[in-house]
Design a protein around this motif. Structure first.
Motif, mmCIF file in Angstrom:
data_model
loop_
_atom_site.group_PDB
_atom_site.id
_atom_site.type_symbol
_atom_site.label_atom_id
_atom_site.label_comp_id
_atom_site.label_asym_id
_atom_site.label_seq_id
_atom_site.Cartn_x
_atom_site.Cartn_y
_atom_site.Cartn_z
ATOM 1 N N LEU A 1 4.450 4.076 13.480
ATOM 2 C CA LEU A 1 5.285 4.340 14.682
ATOM 3 C C LEU A 1 6.646 3.591 14.724
ATOM 4 N N THR A 2 6.550 2.330 14.296
ATOM 5 C CA THR A 2 7.924 1.860 14.463
ATOM 6 C C THR A 2 8.822 2.239 13.165
ATOM 7 N N LEU A 3 8.133 2.649 12.057
ATOM 8 C CA LEU A 3 9.114 3.179 11.022
ATOM 9 C C LEU A 3 9.897 4.567 11.386
ATOM 10 N N ALA B 1 0.880 10.514 15.849
ATOM 11 C CA ALA B 1 0.583 11.206 16.966
ATOM 12 C C ALA B 1 -0.455 10.731 17.753
ATOM 13 N N THR B 2 -1.542 9.943 17.079
ATOM 14 C CA THR B 2 -2.666 9.203 17.966
ATOM 15 C C THR B 2 -2.058 7.955 18.636
ATOM 16 N N ALA B 3 -1.070 7.369 18.007
ATOM 17 C CA ALA B 3 -0.345 6.263 18.816
ATOM 18 C C ALA B 3 0.262 6.461 19.952
ATOM 19 N N LYS B 4 1.097 7.626 19.772
ATOM 20 C CA LYS B 4 1.889 8.182 20.936
ATOM 21 C C LYS B 4 0.858 8.505 22.088
ATOM 22 N N ARG B 5 -0.405 9.141 21.834
ATOM 23 C CA ARG B 5 -1.050 9.605 22.710
ATOM 24 C C ARG B 5 -1.777 8.394 23.412
ATOM 25 N N THR B 6 -2.189 7.317 22.613
ATOM 26 C CA THR B 6 -2.727 6.201 23.022
ATOM 27 C C THR B 6 -1.894 5.463 23.998
ATOM 28 N N LEU B 7 -0.674 5.421 23.907
ATOM 29 C CA LEU B 7 0.368 4.727 24.584
ATOM 30 C C LEU B 7 0.419 5.504 26.265
ATOM 31 N N SER B 8 0.304 6.857 25.997
ATOM 32 C CA SER B 8 0.494 7.594 27.185
ATOM 33 C C SER B 8 -0.678 7.540 27.963
ATOM 34 N N GLU B 9 -1.898 7.824 27.550
ATOM 35 C CA GLU B 9 -3.112 7.379 28.087
ATOM 36 C C GLU B 9 -3.582 6.340 28.628
ATOM 37 N N ARG C 1 9.906 7.632 30.356
ATOM 38 C CA ARG C 1 8.749 6.801 30.506
ATOM 39 C C ARG C 1 7.574 7.104 29.801
ATOM 40 N N ASP C 2 7.953 7.994 28.616
ATOM 41 C CA ASP C 2 6.950 8.513 27.584
ATOM 42 C C ASP C 2 7.667 8.281 26.369
ATOM 43 N N VAL C 3 7.096 7.627 25.307
ATOM 44 C CA VAL C 3 7.825 7.714 24.110
ATOM 45 C C VAL C 3 7.790 8.771 23.208
ATOM 46 N N GLY C 4 6.285 9.453 23.354
ATOM 47 C CA GLY C 4 6.254 10.759 22.752
ATOM 48 C C GLY C 4 7.098 11.881 23.292
ATOM 49 N N PHE D 1 3.700 3.965 1.902
ATOM 50 C CA PHE D 1 2.455 3.435 1.888
ATOM 51 C C PHE D 1 1.426 4.034 0.983
ATOM 52 N N LEU D 2 1.992 5.149 0.230
ATOM 53 C CA LEU D 2 1.070 5.587 -0.802
ATOM 54 C C LEU D 2 0.026 6.535 0.070
ATOM 55 N N VAL D 3 0.121 7.275 0.957
ATOM 56 C CA VAL D 3 -0.855 8.101 1.441
ATOM 57 C C VAL D 3 -0.319 9.286 1.920
ATOM 58 N N THR D 4 -1.011 10.103 2.532
ATOM 59 C CA THR D 4 -0.319 11.789 2.432
ATOM 60 C C THR D 4 0.441 11.786 3.923
ATOM 61 N N ALA D 5 1.177 12.728 4.133
ATOM 62 C CA ALA D 5 2.058 12.973 5.123
ATOM 63 C C ALA D 5 1.331 13.311 6.329
ATOM 64 N N PRO D 6 0.004 14.189 6.199
ATOM 65 C CA PRO D 6 -0.618 14.359 7.574
ATOM 66 C C PRO D 6 -1.488 13.287 7.809
ATOM 67 N N VAL D 7 -1.770 12.252 6.937
ATOM 68 C CA VAL D 7 -2.315 10.744 7.491
ATOM 69 C C VAL D 7 -1.313 10.098 8.377
ATOM 70 N N ILE D 8 0.003 10.184 8.116
ATOM 71 C CA ILE D 8 0.997 9.509 8.934
ATOM 72 C C ILE D 8 1.057 10.263 10.183
ATOM 73 N N THR D 9 1.267 11.367 9.940
ATOM 74 C CA THR D 9 1.394 12.336 11.227
ATOM 75 C C THR D 9 0.419 12.055 12.082
ATOM 76 N N GLN D 10 -0.665 12.101 11.673
ATOM 77 C CA GLN D 10 -1.932 11.825 12.611
ATOM 78 C C GLN D 10 -1.948 10.385 13.228
ATOM 79 N N ARG D 11 -1.435 9.436 12.528
ATOM 80 C CA ARG D 11 -1.460 8.030 13.133
ATOM 81 C C ARG D 11 -0.318 7.923 14.133
#
Length: 652
Positions: free
Chosen positions: A132-134, A161-169, A31-34, A149-159
């Motif tokens: 998160l879907t990809l 991580a934040t998405a999984k944290r939001t789903l959990s919270e 029951r936790d995607v992350g 998406f022509l952004v940096t890997a840290p930006v995607i990693t942060q997105r």
């Protein structure tokens, strides 16, 4: 023995194919995607360690699933989570362990649908849903998503991580919603899948017009969703739309990567297999019945294009009618613009231009390059080359895609005979801002206003044709809801430019707005003391000193930050005229100075990196730079819950 490199390639391929099912099954249990993704990654690590030695199992997906579920059991036992869940997992694993790890296990289609729904949950921002879907359903790495998406890997990693944290919270349940809610949740999934497809089909930025990898991934996700939710007509509608659009991919660009317009494409090169798949999906959507939704209507439009053997044979009247129905259902500015194109083809360019002109002042299309591009095409068909050229230039200035910009500038250059002979808005604005009697701050302020006028009206607009109505339209779309002070600042810039350019009526349609200043009460001593004890460690000595100084002296923030150590008179508790403090600041200053006798009073936390441009405003003792206004404001907002440093200033 299989070479290690080949084994790793096999593992990568297996992971892309099986990771979504593994994560979906684990998420149903824990029951936790992350957490589910972490457990699946543990199984991947185990494969990387063991398969090069033992070889790839006959059923690698089942092997990974079994290992991952064992990790889940271990995690739950260690965490002592929900005894009932532990028994459930143990019971399920006991049945699976009777087989070898490389034996197949039953797929859980509902698990995949659950994972798709939770990855695209409306509680997440759209960009985070796509990433998160990809990641979870596409098996793409952060680097692969970032490149797409022509952004940096840290930006995607942060997105992610934040998405999984939001789903959990938010405690989003890993359950299939009730039927009444399911359509809305699937709509969110469709939005994400189509966003991914569109970014691949017509890239919003970068050098290339298309990114086929994203198109393929969106098609795979759409086809998967059609299997998981076979009774949803809109799902089949989206699949039909993407299949038919994808069928044109090979003909959408020319030899140099330049865009090829739909009516100029070689229809003999359209992919017939994808077209047949699109027609089949459309038939399924129609068989399900019910009123057509947005994706079914868009798919019907795509079918009309695909059925026409030539561009001239296209049934534009039918397409215009379908867009009329789509506008009634989904009256977004972009849909209305597409309808203008269809009407322009069905009823003539003037009819299309009239509809496009209705959108000219829509704030949602303010920076949408396709609006001036459509207008340029319609104006060219109306034999108004000067205005068409201007619109193509506007569109080129707005797009962030290099291939598209080059194409639009080429269309503008093809109308070179229509180029204006006198001064243009762009040339006049550049000359105005180049004046030597304007200070840098004024140039920046005026430049913001004129840049917006140039983007909205076009660099090449003849200055003599600039009207007050045009300027007023730009102001309404851009700053119509802005604060009076902002509106008046931009109005003053236009008035100044108009006077210089001998266009005194340029701002005639802009009334000055009344500015109302609200008096903000300063924070009292008790509130300030509370900020010092709000957290366990409290603010740093630097922040305490700055805040006390602002509170006790009543000086401005920028003036306080501009102080140097040599400006201070500690005995007199002052620093030049107008800045004096009381005992609270006096107690803190000696510790803040720490023996320094020169340089900025308030310093940054770190020395500038070697790649940073050296600045003369450094402390000679520590090598650190002066604390910036932006950083000081940010830290206070974080500590105070959003207040600004100006609230510390005492009032007379």
């Amino acid at each position: 023995m299989v070479p290690v490199l080949d084994t790793r390639r096999t593992i990568d391929a297996v992971w892309k194919l099986e990771s979504a099912k593994i994560i979906a099954g684990l998420a149903r249990l824990v029951r936790d995607v992350g957490l589910a993704e972490e457990l699946a990654q543990d199984a991947l690590v185990a494969a990387l360690e063991q398969w090069p030695r033992t070889g790839v199992p006959d059923n690698p997906g089942a092997w990974l699933t079994t290992i991952a579920k064992r990790r889940a059991v271990d995690h739950i036992r260690r965490s002592q989570l929900l005894e009932r869940k532990q028994e459930l997992l143990a019971h399920e694993l006991a049945h699976e362990s009777a087989e070898e790890p490389d034996q197949p296990s039953d797929d859980q289609p509902d698990d995949m649908l659950r994972l798709m729904l939770i990855s695209c949950h409306p509680v997440l921002p759209t960009a985070s849903r796509a990433a998160l879907t990809l990641r979870l359903l596409g098996g793409l790495t952060a680097e692969e998503i970032a490149r797409a998406f022509l952004v940096t890997a840290p930006v995607i990693t942060q997105r992610i991580a934040t998405a999984k944290r939001t789903l959990s919270e938010q405690r989003i349940p890993f359950e299939l919603p009730e039927q009444a809610e399911l359509a809305g949740r699937i709509s969110s999934v469709l939005e994400v899948v189509y966003l991914i497809f569109n970014e691949g089909y017509s890239a919003t930025s970068g050098d290339d017009l298309m990114r086929p990898g994203l198109c393929h991934e969106a098609l795979r996700l759409g086809r998967l969703l059609a299997v998981l939710a076979p009774r949803e007509a809109e799902v089949h509608g989206l699949v039909a739309l993407m299949e038919i659009q994808a069928s044109r991919s090979a003909t959408r660009t020319g030899p140099s990567g330049e865009p090829v317009l739909l009516h100029e494409q070689n229809r003999g090169r359209w992919d017939l297999l994808l077209i047949r798949r699109g027609f089949t999906a459309m038939l399924r959507a129609r068989e399900l019945g019910g009123p057509p939704g947005p994706y079914v209507l868009q798919a019907a439009i795509a079918v009309c294009h695909a059925q026409a053997p030539t561009s001239e044979a296209t049934d534009w009247a039918q397409i215009a009618a379908l867009y009329g129905a789509l506008v009634r259902l989904l009256p977004t500015p972009v849909v209305r613009l597409n309808r203008a194109v269809a009407v322009g083809m069905a009823r003539g360019p003037q009819a299309g231009l009239d509809l496009a002109d209705e959108l000219a002042d829509d704030p949602a299309l303010r920076d949408y390059h396709l609006l001036p591009s459509v207008r340029g095409d319609l104006l060219a068909r109306l034999h108004r080359p000067a205005k068409a050229r201007l619109e193509f230039q506007r569109a080129a200035a707005l797009t962030r895609n290099t291939a598209e910009r080059t194409f639009l500038l080429g269309r503008a250059d093809a109308l070179a005979d229509a180029a204006p002979t006198g001064p243009t808005l762009g040339s006049a604005a550049r000359a105005f801002l180049a004046r030597t009697d304007l200070d840098p701050a004024t140039v920046r302020s005026y430049g913001q206003t004129l840049r917006r006028l140039r983007l909205s009206l076009g660099e090449g607009l003849p200055l003599a044709e600039l009207t007050a109505d045009q300027v007023a339209g730009v102001f309404t779309a851009t700053w119509g809801s802005a604060a009076p002070r902002t509106w008046n600042r931009h109005r003053a810039a236009v008035r100044s430019f108009g006077a210089w350019a001998e266009l005194p009526d340029a701002a005639a349609g802009l009334d000055r707005r009344t500015e109302t200043r609200t008096r903000t009460e300063p924070l009292g001593p008790d509130r300030l003391d509370a900020l010092f004890t709000a957290t366990r460690t409290g603010p740093s000595l630097r922040e305490q000193t700055l805040w006390r100084l602002l509170h006790e002296s009543g000086t401005g923030v920028k003036a306080a930050l501009a102080l140097n150590v040599e400006d201070l008179d500690l005995e007199d508790r002052s620093a030049g005229p107008g800045i004096a403090w009381r005992s609270g600041t006096a107690r803190l200053l000696p510790a803040l100075l720490a023996g320094r006798s020169r340089g900025p009073l308030f310093l940054t936390d770190r020395r500038p990196g070697p790649a940073r441009t050296p600045t003369a405003d450094l402390c000679p003792d520590t090598g650190r730079a002066r604390l910036s206004y932006e950083r000081a404001e940010y830290l206070f907002k974080q500590a105070s819950g959003g207040l600004t440093l100006s609230r510390l200033k005492t009032r007379p």
